[in-house]
Design a protein around this motif. Structure first.
Motif, mmCIF file in Angstrom:
data_model
loop_
_atom_site.group_PDB
_atom_site.id
_atom_site.type_symbol
_atom_site.label_atom_id
_atom_site.label_comp_id
_atom_site.label_asym_id
_atom_site.label_seq_id
_atom_site.Cartn_x
_atom_site.Cartn_y
_atom_site.Cartn_z
ATOM 1 N N LEU B 23 0.743 -1.091 -0.139
ATOM 2 C CA LEU B 23 0.138 -0.012 -0.026
ATOM 3 C C LEU B 23 0.941 1.314 0.159
ATOM 4 O O LEU B 23 0.461 2.345 -0.418
ATOM 5 C CB LEU B 23 -0.748 -0.009 1.193
ATOM 6 C CG LEU B 23 -2.133 -0.924 1.115
ATOM 7 C CD1 LEU B 23 -2.907 -0.966 2.592
ATOM 8 C CD2 LEU B 23 -3.013 -0.192 0.208
ATOM 9 N N GLU B 24 2.034 1.228 0.513
ATOM 10 C CA GLU B 24 2.897 2.254 0.577
ATOM 11 C C GLU B 24 3.688 2.463 -1.110
ATOM 12 O O GLU B 24 4.229 3.573 -1.011
ATOM 13 C CB GLU B 24 3.896 2.063 1.672
ATOM 14 C CG GLU B 24 3.552 1.938 3.177
ATOM 15 C CD GLU B 24 3.517 2.742 3.774
ATOM 16 O OE1 GLU B 24 3.684 3.932 3.697
ATOM 17 O OE2 GLU B 24 3.839 2.556 5.252
ATOM 18 N N LEU B 25 3.602 1.511 -1.621
ATOM 19 C CA LEU B 25 4.227 1.645 -2.940
ATOM 20 C C LEU B 25 3.394 2.764 -3.660
ATOM 21 O O LEU B 25 2.391 2.571 -4.226
ATOM 22 C CB LEU B 25 4.227 0.261 -3.809
ATOM 23 C CG LEU B 25 5.086 -1.102 -3.205
ATOM 24 C CD1 LEU B 25 4.976 -1.916 -4.339
ATOM 25 C CD2 LEU B 25 6.498 -0.324 -3.171
ATOM 26 N N PRO B 26 4.157 3.743 -4.014
ATOM 27 C CA PRO B 26 3.318 4.704 -5.006
ATOM 28 C C PRO B 26 3.037 4.333 -6.366
ATOM 29 O O PRO B 26 4.017 3.982 -6.904
ATOM 30 C CB PRO B 26 4.043 6.091 -4.578
ATOM 31 C CG PRO B 26 5.551 5.606 -4.444
ATOM 32 C CD PRO B 26 5.497 4.325 -3.599
ATOM 33 N N THR B 27 1.818 4.393 -6.770
ATOM 34 C CA THR B 27 1.546 4.100 -8.109
ATOM 35 C C THR B 27 2.311 5.165 -8.929
ATOM 36 O O THR B 27 2.563 6.121 -8.854
ATOM 37 C CB THR B 27 0.013 4.590 -8.164
ATOM 38 O OG1 THR B 27 -0.800 3.909 -7.230
ATOM 39 C CG2 THR B 27 -0.595 3.798 -9.790
ATOM 40 N N PRO B 28 3.455 4.567 -10.062
ATOM 41 C CA PRO B 28 4.012 5.314 -10.622
ATOM 42 C C PRO B 28 3.123 6.440 -11.453
ATOM 43 O O PRO B 28 1.843 6.319 -11.848
ATOM 44 C CB PRO B 28 4.613 4.349 -11.972
ATOM 45 C CG PRO B 28 4.406 3.281 -11.374
ATOM 46 C CD PRO B 28 3.138 2.994 -10.259
ATOM 47 N N ASP B 30 3.379 7.907 -14.083
ATOM 48 C CA ASP B 30 3.420 7.851 -15.770
ATOM 49 C C ASP B 30 3.013 6.275 -16.242
ATOM 50 O O ASP B 30 3.048 5.451 -15.406
ATOM 51 C CB ASP B 30 4.871 8.013 -16.346
ATOM 52 C CG ASP B 30 4.548 8.776 -17.535
ATOM 53 O OD1 ASP B 30 3.397 8.677 -18.365
ATOM 54 O OD2 ASP B 30 5.325 9.717 -17.909
ATOM 55 N N THR B 31 2.680 6.113 -17.296
ATOM 56 C CA THR B 31 2.248 4.730 -17.734
ATOM 57 C C THR B 31 3.322 4.192 -18.574
ATOM 58 O O THR B 31 3.229 3.694 -19.780
ATOM 59 C CB THR B 31 1.106 4.785 -18.306
ATOM 60 O OG1 THR B 31 1.105 5.649 -19.702
ATOM 61 C CG2 THR B 31 -0.303 5.180 -17.652
ATOM 62 N N THR B 32 4.766 4.561 -18.381
ATOM 63 C CA THR B 32 5.826 3.952 -19.134
ATOM 64 C C THR B 32 6.609 2.876 -18.339
ATOM 65 O O THR B 32 6.635 3.018 -17.026
ATOM 66 C CB THR B 32 6.752 5.026 -19.520
ATOM 67 O OG1 THR B 32 7.117 5.782 -18.439
ATOM 68 C CG2 THR B 32 6.006 6.027 -20.593
ATOM 69 N N TRP B 33 7.296 2.277 -19.134
ATOM 70 C CA TRP B 33 8.385 1.411 -18.295
ATOM 71 C C TRP B 33 9.368 2.238 -17.624
ATOM 72 O O TRP B 33 9.870 1.992 -16.550
ATOM 73 C CB TRP B 33 9.170 0.614 -19.066
ATOM 74 C CG TRP B 33 8.381 -0.491 -20.026
ATOM 75 C CD1 TRP B 33 8.056 -0.674 -21.213
ATOM 76 C CD2 TRP B 33 7.774 -1.454 -19.345
ATOM 77 N NE1 TRP B 33 7.345 -1.667 -21.735
ATOM 78 C CE2 TRP B 33 7.030 -2.448 -20.398
ATOM 79 C CE3 TRP B 33 7.439 -2.068 -18.219
ATOM 80 C CZ2 TRP B 33 6.128 -3.408 -20.129
ATOM 81 C CZ3 TRP B 33 6.756 -3.088 -17.695
ATOM 82 C CH2 TRP B 33 5.957 -3.755 -18.636
ATOM 83 N N LEU B 36 8.147 3.193 -14.363
ATOM 84 C CA LEU B 36 8.538 1.940 -13.397
ATOM 85 C C LEU B 36 10.014 1.722 -12.926
ATOM 86 O O LEU B 36 10.356 1.273 -11.929
ATOM 87 C CB LEU B 36 7.865 0.355 -14.131
ATOM 88 C CG LEU B 36 7.686 -0.674 -13.172
ATOM 89 C CD1 LEU B 36 6.425 -0.412 -12.320
ATOM 90 C CD2 LEU B 36 7.348 -1.935 -14.078
ATOM 91 N N LEU B 43 10.868 -0.359 -5.256
ATOM 92 C CA LEU B 43 10.479 -1.597 -5.494
ATOM 93 C C LEU B 43 11.618 -2.630 -4.902
ATOM 94 O O LEU B 43 11.426 -3.531 -4.261
ATOM 95 C CB LEU B 43 10.509 -2.060 -6.951
ATOM 96 C CG LEU B 43 9.142 -1.605 -7.621
ATOM 97 C CD1 LEU B 43 9.464 -1.614 -9.217
ATOM 98 C CD2 LEU B 43 7.943 -2.271 -7.122
ATOM 99 N N GLU B 97 11.379 5.928 -0.882
ATOM 100 C CA GLU B 97 10.984 7.171 -1.724
ATOM 101 C C GLU B 97 12.198 8.120 -1.636
ATOM 102 O O GLU B 97 11.911 9.117 -2.681
ATOM 103 C CB GLU B 97 9.803 7.769 -0.860
ATOM 104 C CG GLU B 97 8.305 7.049 -1.166
ATOM 105 C CD GLU B 97 7.426 7.290 -0.224
ATOM 106 O OE1 GLU B 97 7.323 8.711 0.294
ATOM 107 O OE2 GLU B 97 6.517 6.557 0.086
#
Lengths: 199, 199, 199, 199
Positions: B23-28, B30-33, B36, B43, B97
């Motif tokens: 839950l603490e992993l912030p959603t990237p 952007d939608t690119t590799w 990520l 990660l 982070e």
């Protein structure tokens, strides 16, 4: 070592993963049906991931019921599976919030592929440990679904860049295959092969 | 008092800690590799903490299997361990982070050090309670890993201010030491000492 | 009905409450020790709530060990207790993020007071159900701590508006009273009474 | 297959859903009683959902106590129920944060309706599997509450667009009906019917 505590721990991780995904559902900005409808990629992603995690819980449950004992390597293979399952909420949120954009959809498929491989590894280790004549080896059987799923996931990952909706449809198809009881699938595949042979 | 409910409670806390980290992993953004890939410190921190919490669950499980009864002080020593383990998601997020900035990396190491000490205290209390001839005393043995880990954590904490990547490498090394089965390590250490003596 | 599933459910709720509090800890803005030090009200609130929830888990555990059966009303009295315990993360975050401002500190105390009353109600219902000669009635005994705690919480709530640090000190004192084994307290109180009588 | 692991998994999901709702409670912006009072729709929604999930846990517990075995379809009917229960935190947050606006209130009712239907389906499948003469069939009985609840939920959903407070009152009334022990309700309904007949 008995399977009890490993089962309990796996249940807890899967139950938490399935439930905390709801925390990632962003509350709609507005108070209209339209706002809810705009959240459909997020809600659909949630439904899909809920069903997939439910299937894993179900299969894991059945496999461990047939497992007599747990070794150190099996414990780690199980943690490896839980690792990938714990990432499902992350990729679900990324895919849902971006309305099935190509890269997040592919990432979603990659985590599912990794989980499927991890499940296969866990299953193989249990079967090897218990022996080919064991209950668990009989329960696993030819494991058509387990062999078909990774192939479909790879196809889905590739499709993400052509049509992400088609990719999601493939991921959903894998879930549906698992929901159908085994006998029906085998009969269907047999009929399909018979058809190919022109019978 | 039996060990059952203490085991169940510890399992729940560790399972939750391991899962809520996601839950603490912030959603990237952007939608690119690329987006990520930019999330790699987050990660990587997650992977490291997942493995470390998995090791704690594993060892805790084995220790309590060999434990016959639980006293009041043991219950509190266990809660003390769970306290530090529950802080792992907090320091993981802070370190990830900020891409392994010195202070968060040191704080991450301090929480790991405190957890290692708390585990050692819990283990010592159980061994003292059950007696030197007990199963748990035999299972703990010379506890080379348990004595080596705090030393390595202190080194890692110090390294954080010189090279935080080196510090993270040391923390990861501790995890790898625990993943290797005991016998191999003891043989390695024996060979090392033989080498030092010029044999 | 046996106590097993009620115990398991209570354990799960308390374990989750204790662990999700960490999710409410805001990651420090900066990567300095100073930033971590500025988070001290948040961290101190977390430590206090962790200890308090740990004490509830511990006492709940002991009480149910001595309980033979669970009735419908007892089940609801237990859910009532879990309700107030589930609010602890909420008031902990409000108090911590506002550095012990008067109203959030009083609200924190009110939730603790309500939980203490809910525990007292649950305990009374179990004792009434099992009878005055039962194991659980003997285990509860005169319950000095249970009677003292609400009084101290009321004092703490009042103090919040004069000195919130004093209020937090009172809340912490209640926790410390519960951490001290019973015999020592009773001896202390006996000595105190003897002193009052001028002996 | 025994009911144990299905019970444990359901408990975990319900316990997590009940507890993570607190994470959705936004910390009041201010440190005044006024700020807390402004949060009353959020807090009231939380109380209502807590009680509703508590009732589900309680009834689920009783039903499974009377259930001897679990089949594949029952497992999936149970997951279907858990799916709707897992959505309760989502609609609770949407309704609470928008102070009972019509659409979120209706959505809240729809999820409750779906959960009630899912519970009815699960119950019917268990009764059919165990037979009309089984313990679980006797325990379910005429199931007045189970048949009344969906009707009231539909009324509440309709009312949302006229007066959302009335709708919430209806949802709360359903909860209260379930909290009252069965015998009293049946007696009340019997008296009501007698009154209608002019006796």
């Amino acid at each position: 070592m008995s399977t009890n505590r490993m089962e309990a721990f796996s249940d807890a991780v899967i139950a938490i993963a399935i439930t905390v995904m709801v925390l990632e559902l962003p509350t709609p900005h507005d108070t209209t049906w339209h706002a809810l409808r705009e959240a459909w990629p997020v809600l659909l992603s949630y439904v899909l991931s809920f069903v997939i995690l439910g299937i894993y819980w179900n299969n894991h449950h059945h496999m461990l019921q047939a497992t007599a004992r747990v070794t150190g390597p099996i414990l780690w293979a199980n943690l490896h599976l839980l690792f990938w399952l714990s990432l499902v909420p992350f990729t679900t949120a990324w895919m849902g919030e971006n309305a099935f954009a190509p890269v997040p959809t592919a990432a979603y498929g990659i985590v599912l592929l990794a989980a499927a491989v991890a499940y296969y590894v866990l299953q193989s280790m249990i079967v090897r440990d218990q022996g080919a004549g064991s209950v668990v080896a009989a329960a696993v059987g030819r494991d058509l679904k387990g062999k078909l799923s990774p192939v479909l996931y790879v196809i889905g990952i590739g499709l993400s860049f052509l049509s992400s909706r088609a990719a999601v449809a493939v991921f959903a198809a894998v879930a549906i295959i698992w929901l159908i009881p085994d006998r029906r699938i085998e009969r269907g595949l047999a009929a399909g092969r018979a058809g190919e042979r022109g019978e």
